[in-house]
Design an enzyme around this catalytic site. Structure first.
Site, PDB file in Angstrom:
ATOM      1  N   GLU A 199      -0.563  -9.373  -0.148  1.00  0.00           N
ATOM      2  CA  GLU A 199      -1.994  -9.554   0.133  1.00  0.00           C
ATOM      3  C   GLU A 199      -2.803  -9.656  -1.163  1.00  0.00           C
ATOM      4  OE1 GLU A 199      -1.806  -6.107   2.687  1.00  0.00           O
ATOM      5  OE2 GLU A 199      -2.422  -7.296   4.411  1.00  0.00           O
ATOM      6  N   ALA A 258       0.863  -1.182   0.000  1.00  0.00           N
ATOM      7  CA  ALA A 258       0.000   0.000   0.000  1.00  0.00           C
ATOM      8  C   ALA A 258       0.900   1.233   0.000  1.00  0.00           C
ATOM      9  CB  ALA A 258      -0.890  -0.016   1.238  1.00  0.00           C
ATOM     10  N   GLY A 291       0.675  -4.930   0.980  1.00  0.00           N
ATOM     11  CA  GLY A 291      -0.510  -5.041   0.126  1.00  0.00           C
ATOM     12  C   GLY A 291      -0.265  -5.841  -1.148  1.00  0.00           C
ATOM     13  N   GLU A 332       4.749  -4.817   7.586  1.00  0.00           N
ATOM     14  CA  GLU A 332       3.986  -3.724   8.214  1.00  0.00           C
ATOM     15  C   GLU A 332       4.422  -3.380   9.635  1.00  0.00           C
ATOM     16  OE1 GLU A 332       2.658  -6.086   6.349  1.00  0.00           O
ATOM     17  OE2 GLU A 332       1.196  -5.202   4.981  1.00  0.00           O
TER      18      GLU A 332
HETATM   19  N1  CAA Z   1       4.515   3.114  -1.037  1.00  0.00           N
HETATM   20  C1  CAA Z   1       4.864   4.252  -1.699  1.00  0.00           C
HETATM   21  N2  CAA Z   1       5.948   4.330  -2.500  1.00  0.00           N
HETATM   22  C2  CAA Z   1       6.730   3.243  -2.622  1.00  0.00           C
HETATM   23  C3  CAA Z   1       6.438   2.030  -1.967  1.00  0.00           C
HETATM   24  C4  CAA Z   1       5.260   2.000  -1.149  1.00  0.00           C
HETATM   25  N3  CAA Z   1       4.852   0.875  -0.523  1.00  0.00           N
HETATM   26  N4  CAA Z   1       7.395   1.118  -2.274  1.00  0.00           N
HETATM   27  C5  CAA Z   1       8.251   1.744  -3.086  1.00  0.00           C
HETATM   28  N5  CAA Z   1       7.862   3.025  -3.313  1.00  0.00           N
HETATM   29  C6  CAA Z   1       8.512   4.034  -4.133  1.00  0.00           C
HETATM   30  C7  CAA Z   1       9.707   4.621  -3.424  1.00  0.00           C
HETATM   31  O1  CAA Z   1       9.327   5.639  -2.528  1.00  0.00           O
HETATM   32  C8  CAA Z   1      10.522   5.150  -4.592  1.00  0.00           C
HETATM   33  O2  CAA Z   1       9.951   6.351  -5.018  1.00  0.00           O
HETATM   34  P1  CAA Z   1      10.917   7.617  -5.388  1.00  0.00           P
HETATM   35  O3  CAA Z   1      11.726   7.139  -6.562  1.00  0.00           O
HETATM   36  O4  CAA Z   1       9.952   8.706  -5.722  1.00  0.00           O
HETATM   37  O5  CAA Z   1      11.761   7.855  -4.200  1.00  0.00           O
HETATM   38  C9  CAA Z   1      10.248   4.113  -5.675  1.00  0.00           C
HETATM   39  O6  CAA Z   1       9.072   3.423  -5.295  1.00  0.00           O
HETATM   40  C10 CAA Z   1      11.359   3.092  -5.807  1.00  0.00           C
HETATM   41  O7  CAA Z   1      11.568   2.513  -4.533  1.00  0.00           O
HETATM   42  P2  CAA Z   1      13.002   2.400  -3.843  1.00  0.00           P
HETATM   43  O8  CAA Z   1      13.895   3.508  -4.289  1.00  0.00           O
HETATM   44  O9  CAA Z   1      12.800   2.238  -2.393  1.00  0.00           O
HETATM   45  O10 CAA Z   1      13.515   1.049  -4.514  1.00  0.00           O
HETATM   46  P3  CAA Z   1      14.548  -0.002  -3.886  1.00  0.00           P
HETATM   47  O11 CAA Z   1      14.864  -0.949  -4.982  1.00  0.00           O
HETATM   48  O12 CAA Z   1      15.658   0.689  -3.194  1.00  0.00           O
HETATM   49  O13 CAA Z   1      13.716  -0.775  -2.753  1.00  0.00           O
HETATM   50  C11 CAA Z   1      11.800  -1.924  -1.871  1.00  0.00           C
HETATM   51  C12 CAA Z   1      12.614  -1.576  -3.131  1.00  0.00           C
HETATM   52  C13 CAA Z   1      12.619  -2.845  -0.961  1.00  0.00           C
HETATM   53  C14 CAA Z   1      10.534  -2.631  -2.319  1.00  0.00           C
HETATM   54  C15 CAA Z   1      11.465  -0.613  -1.118  1.00  0.00           C
HETATM   55  O14 CAA Z   1      10.890   0.309  -2.034  1.00  0.00           O
HETATM   56  C16 CAA Z   1      10.483  -0.797   0.005  1.00  0.00           C
HETATM   57  O15 CAA Z   1      10.847  -1.291   1.051  1.00  0.00           O
HETATM   58  N6  CAA Z   1       9.206  -0.403  -0.214  1.00  0.00           N
HETATM   59  C17 CAA Z   1       8.195  -0.474   0.819  1.00  0.00           C
HETATM   60  C18 CAA Z   1       7.741  -1.894   1.023  1.00  0.00           C
HETATM   61  C19 CAA Z   1       6.721  -1.961   2.141  1.00  0.00           C
HETATM   62  O16 CAA Z   1       7.030  -1.677   3.286  1.00  0.00           O
HETATM   63  N7  CAA Z   1       5.476  -2.368   1.814  1.00  0.00           N
HETATM   64  C20 CAA Z   1       4.408  -2.467   2.769  1.00  0.00           C
HETATM   65  C21 CAA Z   1       3.594  -1.207   2.789  1.00  0.00           C
HETATM   66  S1  CAA Z   1       2.431  -1.177   4.100  1.00  0.00           S
HETATM   67  C22 CAA Z   1       1.099  -2.040   3.539  1.00  0.00           C
HETATM   68  O17 CAA Z   1       1.089  -2.587   2.460  1.00  0.00           O
HETATM   69  C23 CAA Z   1      -0.047  -2.077   4.482  1.00  0.00           C
HETATM   70  C24 CAA Z   1      -1.139  -2.999   4.121  1.00  0.00           C
HETATM   71  O18 CAA Z   1      -1.118  -4.163   4.438  1.00  0.00           O
HETATM   72  C25 CAA Z   1      -2.333  -2.497   3.456  1.00  0.00           C
END
Ligand code: CAA
Length: 264
Positions: A111, A63, A108, A131
């Site tokens: 999920e 998400a 998400g 999360e």
């Molecule tokens: N939400 C918003 N933006 C996201 C995102 C997310 N979940 N995941 C990645 N992005 C964006 C980053 O902010 C980045 O944007 P910018 O270029 O504008 O900075 C772009 O995607 C590329 O991401 P990274 O530079 O971080 O890429 P990376 O290769 O270094 O890392 C990754 C990849 C490990 C997937 C890392 O992006 C990451 O950890 N993302 C978050 C993963 C996460 O925690 N997901 C769970 C979200 S909570 C949820 O989903 C709740 C639920 O159950 C409903």
């Protein structure tokens, strides 16, 4: 649609989450468009749906953290409901849905894949429910579907530790059915969808309903559900074509076993 691509190829459809710059993260707009796209599927012609993510890196990275960061308790709950409603729509879609997981399937994203009937993935795929590291619980069904898919012990370990797992481990614990080199994933998904689409469509739909509904109730109630859906197949064109073909084949073993199932 800004963030969803949808393409129908004969009896198979491919839906792509297309927000590559944010690794296909799910914000409200993506969820709304996903919901509208699912509603618009032509169930008279499509017999299997594949869901995948745009680009080579990510299925769905979760998400949208930016959007969630300022939500109140009530808004957080409403956002969870929005995701749950869309994913439940996918889970209860009459036709089978295959998740072709082409990279990160986090939060998400994991999920979303779990709301599909079948998950296959690329060798580069990474699954996880990170999360608790963000100070929240999984909110789009993760606490429920992961436990049902891999068992409560493994699900709790993954969720409590926020540890991501690679494709081989996802395969070992039964989260995915098969792992492919990235460049072979979509062909494998389409082959699988094609195998499903070639079967009798009413029967396939009834199988999905029987498994899904049966898992929610006691075994005695579940077997009644099965009996009703089994009975529902009889007197259909497909039952007559399928069984007729088998019986004809017995008279003439050279006959090729291909049935053109017409019903949807
Ligand atoms: N939400 C918003 N933006 C996201 C995102 C997310 N979940 N995941 C990645 N992005 C964006 C980053 O902010 C980045 O944007 P910018 O270029 O504008 O900075 C772009 O995607 C590329 O991401 P990274 O530079 O971080 O890429 P990376 O290769 O270094 O890392 C990754 C990849 C490990 C997937 C890392 O992006 C990451 O950890 N993302 C978050 C993963 C996460 O925690 N997901 C769970 C979200 S909570 C949820 O989903 C709740 C639920 O159950 C409903």
């Amino acid at each position: 649609m800004e963030f969803i691509l949808y393409e129908q190829k004969d009896k198979i459809a491919v839906l792509t989450i297309n927000r590559e710059k944010a690794l296909n993260a799910l914000n409200s707009q993506v969820l709304d468009e996903l919901s509208q796209t699912i509603d618009a599927i032509d169930l008279n012609t499509v017999r299997a749906l594949i869901i995948t993510g745009a680009g080579e890196k990510s299925f769905v990275a979760g998400a949208d953290i930016g959007e969630m960061s300022s939500l109140s308790k009530a808004e957080g709950e409403a956002f969870g409901k929005k995701g749950n409603d869309v994913f439940r729509k996918i889970e209860t879609l009459p036709i089978p849905v295959i998740a072709a997981v082409n990279g990160f399937a986090l939060g998400g994203g994991c999920e979303l894949s779990m709301s599909c009937d079948i998950r296959i993935c690329a060798e580069s795929a990474v699954f996880g429910q990170p999360e608790v590291g963000l100070g929240i619980t999984p909110g789009f069904g993760g606490t429920q579907r992961l436990a049902r898919l891999v068992g409560p012990g493994m699900a709790k370990q993954m969720i409590y530790t926020a540890r991501n797992i690679k494709a081989d481990e996802a395969y070992r614990i039964g989260l995915v059915n098969a792992v492919y080199p990235a460049e072979e994933l979509m062909a494998a998904a389409e082959k699988l969808a094609g195998q499903i689409a070639a079967q009798a469509p009413i029967a396939v739909r009834n199988c999905k309903k029987a498994v899904n509904d049966g898992l929610q109730v006691s075994i005695d109630e579940a077997l009644v559900i099965e009996e009703k859906l089994f009975g529902d197949c009889f007197e259909t064109q497909d039952q007559q074509a399928g069984m007729g073909n088998f019986l004809k084949k017995k008279d003439d073993p050279t006959k090729v076993k291909v049935v053109d199932f017409q019903n949807c």
